[in-house]
Write a protein that holds these residues in place. Structure first.
Motif, PDB file in Angstrom:
ATOM      1  N   GLY A 132       0.803  -1.218   0.000  1.00  0.00           N
ATOM      2  CA  GLY A 132       0.000   0.000   0.000  1.00  0.00           C
ATOM      3  C   GLY A 132       0.830   1.259   0.000  1.00  0.00           C
ATOM      4  N   THR A 133       1.926   1.268   0.751  1.00  0.00           N
ATOM      5  CA  THR A 133       2.779   2.454   0.808  1.00  0.00           C
ATOM      6  C   THR A 133       3.392   2.766  -0.555  1.00  0.00           C
TER       7      THR A 133
ATOM      8  N   HIS B 142       2.038   2.199  -3.445  1.00  0.00           N
ATOM      9  CA  HIS B 142       1.002   2.808  -4.285  1.00  0.00           C
ATOM     10  C   HIS B 142       0.619   4.197  -3.787  1.00  0.00           C
ATOM     11  N   TYR B 143       0.701   4.420  -2.486  1.00  0.00           N
ATOM     12  CA  TYR B 143       0.498   5.762  -1.938  1.00  0.00           C
ATOM     13  C   TYR B 143       1.559   6.712  -2.497  1.00  0.00           C
TER      14      TYR B 143
ATOM     15  N   TYR C 132      -4.469   7.741   7.225  1.00  0.00           N
ATOM     16  CA  TYR C 132      -4.066   7.132   5.950  1.00  0.00           C
ATOM     17  C   TYR C 132      -2.901   6.154   6.118  1.00  0.00           C
TER      18      TYR C 132
ATOM     19  N   ASN D  40      -2.559   2.387   4.715  1.00  0.00           N
ATOM     20  CA  ASN D  40      -1.409   1.889   3.953  1.00  0.00           C
ATOM     21  C   ASN D  40      -0.938   0.532   4.466  1.00  0.00           C
TER      22      ASN D  40
ATOM     23  N   TYR E 197      -5.425  -1.441  -4.001  1.00  0.00           N
ATOM     24  CA  TYR E 197      -4.316  -0.521  -4.251  1.00  0.00           C
ATOM     25  C   TYR E 197      -4.703   0.743  -5.021  1.00  0.00           C
TER      26      TYR E 197
ATOM     27  N   HIS F 122      -5.081   3.483  -2.540  1.00  0.00           N
ATOM     28  CA  HIS F 122      -3.857   4.087  -2.026  1.00  0.00           C
ATOM     29  C   HIS F 122      -3.306   5.139  -2.992  1.00  0.00           C
TER      30      HIS F 122
END
Length: 266
Positions: free
Chosen positions: A144-145, A147-148, A203, A207, A227, A230
């Motif tokens: 997730g991070t 894609h963030y 958020y 993530n 994803y 994110h």
């Protein structure tokens, strides 16, 4: 015209394109009137239905093909078309921004059109199909991070009038679907956890949803439909305010929860 919002749309089942009984259909049909009246210069879609090893954009110089990446559905769904123009300039701008932010390997695909994670919601949101559309892929082997951060790299596009839209499903476990069933408690618990985390601006917790969320692996056995969320959050900014703009659950556990993220800096 600069935009200050990004979105995560739960597109659920492909039958959203024809089934009037799905609640989310009416929500998407009211998009321009009730949700987002601004007309974007172009649209960038991050769909859960395009997975690649590295970020990849579709560079289409003419009209996007309509991809029917679903099987065994009513014949009329395979006759629907969404002939939106390609957005080659946007695609190249996406590559530029990602490389500038440290994504050293970014590919392009000159043959791919729009998968149903892109064209089905857009078919209802912008039925005229007259706004240029570009897609970017997800990388399910990442987290997730990642894609963030991909979304953060794309944030300048908002100032260029680009609508950034993640398309997936807030709860997505196809093996757990139960027609004519009441809502599964585990699905509702995950859906509510996500809503609370987003509306409270937590958020970083989202993530790391695998460790933080209840029933995370059951809600998303594979992260492809999560994803895109994110990316939408990252593009909005860490101080962005989240708003739940639609909530419904079909087939016992398929969540159509959709969110708007408004940048506090705008």
């Amino acid at each position: 015209m600069a935009l200050k919002d990004t979105f995560y749309i739960s597109h659920g089942s492909p039958t959203l394109s024809i089934d009037e009984s799905i609640q989310a259909r009416k929500f998407l049909q009211s998009w321009k009137k009730d949700v987002f009246p601004q007309r974007p210069s172009s649209i960038l879609v991050i769909s859960g239905h395009w997975e690649t090893a590295v970020p990849t954009v579709n560079v289409v110089d003419s009209i996007n093909d309509t991809i029917y990446d679903f099987y065994g559905f009513p014949k009329q769904m395979y006759q629907l078309k969404y002939p939106a123009p390609g957005a080659p300039q946007l695609a190249r701008r996406v590559k530029e921004l990602l490389k500038k932010s440290g994504f050293s390997h970014v590919d392009e695909d000159t043959k791919r059109g729009l998968d149903h994670g892109a064209w089905v919601p857009l078919f209802l949101m912008y039925p005229e199909a007259d706004i240029p559309v570009c897609q970017i892929s997800i990388q399910s082997q990442q987290d997730g991070t990642y894609h963030y951060n991909l979304g953060k790299a794309l944030a300048p596009l908002k100032d260029e009038g680009v609508l950034i839209m993640g398309s997936g499903s807030a709860v997505h476990n196809l093996r757990a679907l139960e027609p004519h069933s009441t809502v599964a408690p585990w699905a509702l618990e995950f859906d509510n956890w996500l809503k609370d985390a987003l509306l409270e601006g937590r958020y970083e917790v989202v993530n790391h949803y695998e460790q933080k969320a209840p029933h995370a692996k059951k809600a998303h056995p594979w992260p492809d439909h999560f994803y895109p969320l994110h990316v939408a959050i990252g593009a909005a900014g860490e101080d962005a305010k989240a708003k739940l703009i639609h909530s419904s659950i079909e087939l016992g556990s398929l969540s159509y929860a959709s969110y708007q993220f408004t940048s506090a800096a705008s």
